[in-house]
Design an enzyme around this catalytic site. Structure first.
Site, PDB file in Angstrom:
ATOM      1  N   ASP A 120       0.811  -1.227   0.000  1.00  0.00           N
ATOM      2  CA  ASP A 120       0.000   0.000   0.000  1.00  0.00           C
ATOM      3  C   ASP A 120       0.838   1.267   0.000  1.00  0.00           C
ATOM      4  O   ASP A 120       0.299   2.353  -0.276  1.00  0.00           O
ATOM      5  CB  ASP A 120      -0.954   0.019   1.210  1.00  0.00           C
ATOM      6  N   ASP A 178      -5.440  -5.729  -6.140  1.00  0.00           N
ATOM      7  CA  ASP A 178      -5.221  -4.297  -5.867  1.00  0.00           C
ATOM      8  C   ASP A 178      -3.767  -3.885  -6.117  1.00  0.00           C
ATOM      9  O   ASP A 178      -3.473  -2.750  -6.480  1.00  0.00           O
ATOM     10  CB  ASP A 178      -5.555  -3.955  -4.398  1.00  0.00           C
TER      11      ASP A 178
END
Ligand code: GLY
Length: 410
Positions: A120, A178
């Site tokens: 992330d 993702d």
């Protein structure tokens, strides 16, 4: 014969004149698209207000069921989206206060550069610092971007051929769809910091994901768990979808965005072909609602008895719109992607999804879903829905040659 060719010359002339005048209208008068103008006004109001009440380093993430705001500390995966939204809003509106605020909220994330335990960091740094540097060219943003890219690339395992997405839970070596989004950071960093290895990591990750994450119909699994020692696939699961075999809506968005972006960066035709297959799966899905804003999982109706209530996910729609606009610029038959994205943007800009200025805790969009099965962030604004909506509007304005300076003065 002579008459026919005269006629075709006349029609060609008329066509050219019509096209020229219509592109002038697009550039000068925004083609009468009131929805776009209304949206810009809403964005200007909401983000100026949000920046004045929230504290840098504690960015607004979503709205809790009791109406209070969930704020994201700097370690939260969504923390780069609010500064990123301020940067995009500045580009869309030319409002200098938004640029000042964007800088303030970006610089508060400096410590993200030391985070090593998640993919992330790509979202966190590239959406904030990445946009800051792209827009201002100010080199003070580079050290954080340099450290972050190195930390992201260091999560690559050559045995698996992919970056490890998470370090938490029971997984062996989880790679989530993702993660495709964060390859853009590596392609950029490879050039900026002359690190060819980053590009190799990104390419390998995209190819491994292409091989293992997709079903025959080009829908994507959410999580593929690998053996870190052999590189073998151990399991294909979900984390946020309704079942392991379902098509979690935002995940399909991450997938089409990821491959369109990989093609834009590499021109590898495999990536374009794959992006087009995924786009087809999404656009032809029989359960895509008329307004083209999907429910949070395309298969929720098969798995749960919630037919009437399944909430929509505006964040998935925003990611898909932005991805299709990129694809429209890359693919041969790009117009169909442009038109679909335009439909999504018109829906998101309608009063069903776009907040009234002053409402929605100063978020821009309503009706997104974070993690339904964890009872977390259901039918709420989300900072990443806003971010990808703004990005899509910017891409849309670029393609349609909308004169944003002129718009800003209206
Ligand atoms: N990357 C986490 C999510 O899409 O919810």
């Amino acid at each position: 014969m002579y008459y026919n060719s005269f006629l075709s010359k006349v029609s060609l002339f008329v066509l050219v004149v019509l096209q020229l005048s219509s592109s002038k209208i697009l550039a000068n008068e925004n083609n009468g698209e009131q929805w776009f103008l209304n949206s810009i006004k809403t964005i200007t109001y909401q983000l100026n207000k949000a920046a004045s009440i929230y504290t840098p380093g504690k960015n607004p993430r979503s709205v809790n069921p009791d109406g209070t705001v969930r704020v994201a500390p700097y370690r939260d995966w969504t923390t780069g989206f609010f500064p990123g939204s301020l940067w995009y809003a500045y580009e869309l509106t030319n409002d200098n206060n938004l640029a000042l605020q964007a800088k303030r909220f970006t610089l508060a994330l400096d410590s993200v550069r030391y985070i090593k335990d998640t993919h992330d960091v790509g979202f966190m740094l590239y959406c904030s610092y990445g946009n800051a540097y792209r827009i201002t060219g100010d080199k003070m943003y580079l050290p954080a971007l340099k450290d972050g890219a190195s930390n992201l690339a260091s999560r690559f395992n050559p045995k698996v051929g992919a970056i490890r997405s998470w370090d938490f839970y029971w997984w062996n070596y989880p790679v989530i769809i993702d993660n495709m989004m964060n390859l853009e950071y590596l392609y950029w960093a490879a050039k900026e910091f002359q690190q060819d290895a980053y590009k190799d990591v990104a390419n390998a990750h995209a190819l491994t994901t292409l091989k293992n994450h997709f079903r025959k119909d080009y829908s994507s699994y959410h999580v593929v768990d690998y053996s870190p020692t052999s590189g073998n696939v151990l399991a294909k699961r979900t984390h946020q979808g309704v079942t392991d075999e379902s098509s979690w809506a935002r995940g399909q968005g991450w997938a089409v965005y990821g491959y369109a972006m990989c093609y834009a960066n590499t021109k590898n035709p495999k990536f374009l072909q794959h992006a087009e297959h995924i786009a087809k799966f999404i656009m032809n899905h029989p359960r895509m609602p008329k307004d083209k804003v999907p429910v949070w999982d395309f298969d929720v109706h098969n798995a749960m008895d919630v037919e009437e209530k399944a909430p929509r996910d505006a964040s998935a729609a925003a990611v898909i719109a932005s991805a299709l606009l990129e694809l429209s610029a890359q693919a041969k038959d790009g117009d169909k992607y442009f038109r679909y994205a335009e439909d999504i943007l018109k829906s998101l800009s309608s009063e069903e999804y776009l907040a009234k200025p002053g409402s929605n805790q100063y978020f821009i969009l309503k009706h997104s879903v974070g993690a339904f099965l964890y009872n977390s962030e259901i039918d709420t604004p989300l900072n990443y829905a806003d971010y990808y909506y703004l990005e899509a509007l910017k891409r849309y304005a670029q393609i349609k040659k909308i004169d944003l300076d002129k718009l800003a003065n209206r």
